[in-house]
Design a protein around this motif. Structure first.
Motif, PDB file in Angstrom:
ATOM      1  N   SER A  74       9.230  14.695  39.449  1.00  0.00           N
ATOM      2  CA  SER A  74      10.006  15.670  40.224  1.00  0.00           C
ATOM      3  C   SER A  74      10.649  16.658  39.257  1.00  0.00           C
ATOM      4  O   SER A  74      10.703  16.396  38.042  1.00  0.00           O
ATOM      5  N   THR A 103      20.734  20.550  40.275  1.00  0.00           N
ATOM      6  CA  THR A 103      20.984  20.730  38.842  1.00  0.00           C
ATOM      7  C   THR A 103      22.473  20.590  38.570  1.00  0.00           C
ATOM      8  O   THR A 103      22.896  19.898  37.643  1.00  0.00           O
ATOM      9  N   THR A 175      11.585  28.189  38.544  1.00  0.00           N
ATOM     10  CA  THR A 175      11.013  27.737  39.817  1.00  0.00           C
ATOM     11  C   THR A 175      10.882  28.874  40.833  1.00  0.00           C
ATOM     12  O   THR A 175       9.864  29.001  41.507  1.00  0.00           O
ATOM     13  N   GLY A 208       7.045  17.431  42.353  1.00  0.00           N
ATOM     14  CA  GLY A 208       6.738  17.323  40.923  1.00  0.00           C
ATOM     15  C   GLY A 208       7.593  18.252  40.096  1.00  0.00           C
ATOM     16  O   GLY A 208       8.262  19.150  40.628  1.00  0.00           O
TER      17      GLY A 208
HETATM   18  C1  LIG Z   1      13.811  22.155  43.976  1.00  0.00           C
HETATM   19  C2  LIG Z   1      14.402  22.685  42.740  1.00  0.00           C
HETATM   20  C3  LIG Z   1      14.692  21.845  41.651  1.00  0.00           C
HETATM   21  C4  LIG Z   1      14.503  20.339  41.716  1.00  0.00           C
HETATM   22  O1  LIG Z   1      13.164  19.975  41.817  1.00  0.00           O
HETATM   23  P1  LIG Z   1      12.642  18.684  42.626  1.00  0.00           P
HETATM   24  O2  LIG Z   1      11.156  18.796  42.492  1.00  0.00           O
HETATM   25  O3  LIG Z   1      13.125  18.797  44.029  1.00  0.00           O
HETATM   26  O4  LIG Z   1      13.207  17.485  41.944  1.00  0.00           O
HETATM   27  C5  LIG Z   1      15.196  22.432  40.505  1.00  0.00           C
HETATM   28  N1  LIG Z   1      15.430  23.753  40.422  1.00  0.00           N
HETATM   29  C6  LIG Z   1      15.180  24.579  41.451  1.00  0.00           C
HETATM   30  C7  LIG Z   1      15.454  26.042  41.305  1.00  0.00           C
HETATM   31  C8  LIG Z   1      14.660  24.087  42.646  1.00  0.00           C
HETATM   32  O5  LIG Z   1      14.425  24.918  43.664  1.00  0.00           O
END
Ligand SMILES: *Cc1c(COP(=O)(O)O)cnc(C)c1O
Length: 378
Positions: A74, A103, A175, A208
């Motif tokens: 994750s 986070t 992300t 992931g």
């Molecule tokens: C979803 C997300 C995460 C965490 O990731 P997971 O795959 O849900 O553990 C971290 N940073 C951002 C910007 C996210 O959108």
């Protein structure tokens, strides 16, 4: 090779045994050794290494233009491994005043107990970051851009200079943009973090995470800790993510085009008091986004003029936009961050407005999306 070609081919040569065009799912925990210590290609146990995961890691390293990548179960597992690799008890970290709730929770509720302290700083104010860095000599600066859920744009190059000027590393959570729209390592970041659950996987069918490092300096330590702490991506998850990433470029183009239409419609809508989308010329980060991103992304947030309850009702009335957490999939999603994704930041400096709605604009037909939002807003 260009981005689109790398997404399809990097790390994904046809299988040497059969010629299979798609890397097989090596659904195995262990590997036969040809005599003690006689591994084939170094594979001995799938926590330490798996060919399907390796294909994904090579592809992600190529797409972010990094030296190496590490795939996790994750995004949070990736973040935790990174932070416990780079930080020691007593270290300090600067985090943005507008960050992914999970986070923030990792720093606030987990790592703080292990002696890693943090403070939030508005990263669009570089002088404030510089002052905080001079005061506390942080081990690293954590950045996210565009931010979640308010879609502020942070100057990665300038932040990298501030971080490096104080002997800190710059980590960027990429992300929201994906490597197709923005490559932080090229702009001066040292490590990129992804929740591959989002745009990289792209189909809301796998969770992931990944880390990509700019140079080899931290590669051995991260590889060691990835294996030692064990939060690795399984072979099928790695395969699904690889399948998703092949179409990242074409999906992102459509996400961006649809989000621009949605943001424009919301801007003129009487039930909406404020729209957050870096593609709007009035957005404070618009020029910066133009310079550091290929396009403005698929996320749009807005405030409902009639308040928190009305915002919840809008979320309950959409028919195409599905009410749910997460983002970055082909289908459009709607949510109310204060009560959903960002509930854990309530009462903290990262608290978000209660009347805020966040949209992950999918790749459906744009007019269907606009009609759906108009009927939901009434
Ligand atoms: C979803 C997300 C995460 C965490 O990731 P997971 O795959 O849900 O553990 C971290 N940073 C951002 C910007 C996210 O959108």
């Amino acid at each position: 090779m260009k981005f689109e070609t790398q997404a399809i081919h990097a790390g994904q040569d046809p299988d040497p045994l059969t010629g299979a065009v798609v890397p097989p799912i090596y659904q195995t925990s262990t590997y036969k050794q040809d005599g003690v210590g006689g591994t084939r290609g170094g594979y001995e146990y799938s926590r330490s290494g798996n060919p399907t995961r390796k294909a994904l890691e090579e592809c992600l390293a190529a797409l972010e233009n990094g030296a190496a990548a590490f795939a996790f179960a994750s995004g949070m597992a990736a973040e935790d491994c990174l932070l416990r690799t780079l930080c020691r008890p007593g270290d300090h970290v600067l985090i943005p005043a507008d960050a992914y709730g999970g986070t923030f929770r990792l720093f606030d509720k987990v790592l703080s107990r292990w002696g890693v302290s943090y403070e939030t700083v508005r990263q669009d104010d570089l002088q404030a970051v510089d002052r905080a860095a001079a005061n506390r000599k942080p081990k690293l600066i954590w950045a996210e851009t565009p931010t979640n859920p308010l879609l502020s744009i942070i100057d990665i190059r300038a932040l990298g200079e501030v971080a490096h000027g104080h002997g800190a590393l710059l980590v960027t959570d990429n992300t929201f943009a994906s490597p197709y729209l923005q490559r932080p390592l090229d702009l001066g970041a040292d490590v990129v973090v992804h929740s591959t659950t989002k745009y990289i996987g792209g189909h809301s069918d796998v969770v992931g995470g990944a880390l990509i490092v700019k140079d080899a300096a931290h590669t051995a330590d991260l590889a060691f800790n990835q294996n030692a702490t064990g939060g690795v991506a399984g072979p099928f998850d790695a395969w699904l993510t690889l399948r998703g990433v092949k179409t990242l470029a074409v999906r992102m183009d459509r996400h961006c085009a649809n989000a621009a239409r949605v943001a424009e419609m919301l801007t003129g809508h009487p039930a909406v008091s404020e729209v957050f989308y870096p593609g709007l010329s009035g957005h404070p980060g618009h020029e910066l986004a133009k310079a550091q991103m290929r396009d403005f992304g698929g996320m749009v947030s807005f405030r409902v003029a009639a308040g928190e309850r009305a915002a919840a009702e809008v979320c309950g009335r959409t028919r195409v936009f599905i009410l749910g957490e997460s983002l970055g999939g082909v289908e459009s999603l709607i949510e109310q961050p204060a009560r959903m994704t960002h509930a854990s930041a309530s009462g903290s400096p990262l608290e978000v407005p209660a009347d805020l709605i966040r949209l992950s604009v999918g790749i459906e037909d744009a007019s269907d999306l606009l009609d759906d939002l108009r009927q939901a807003l009434g």
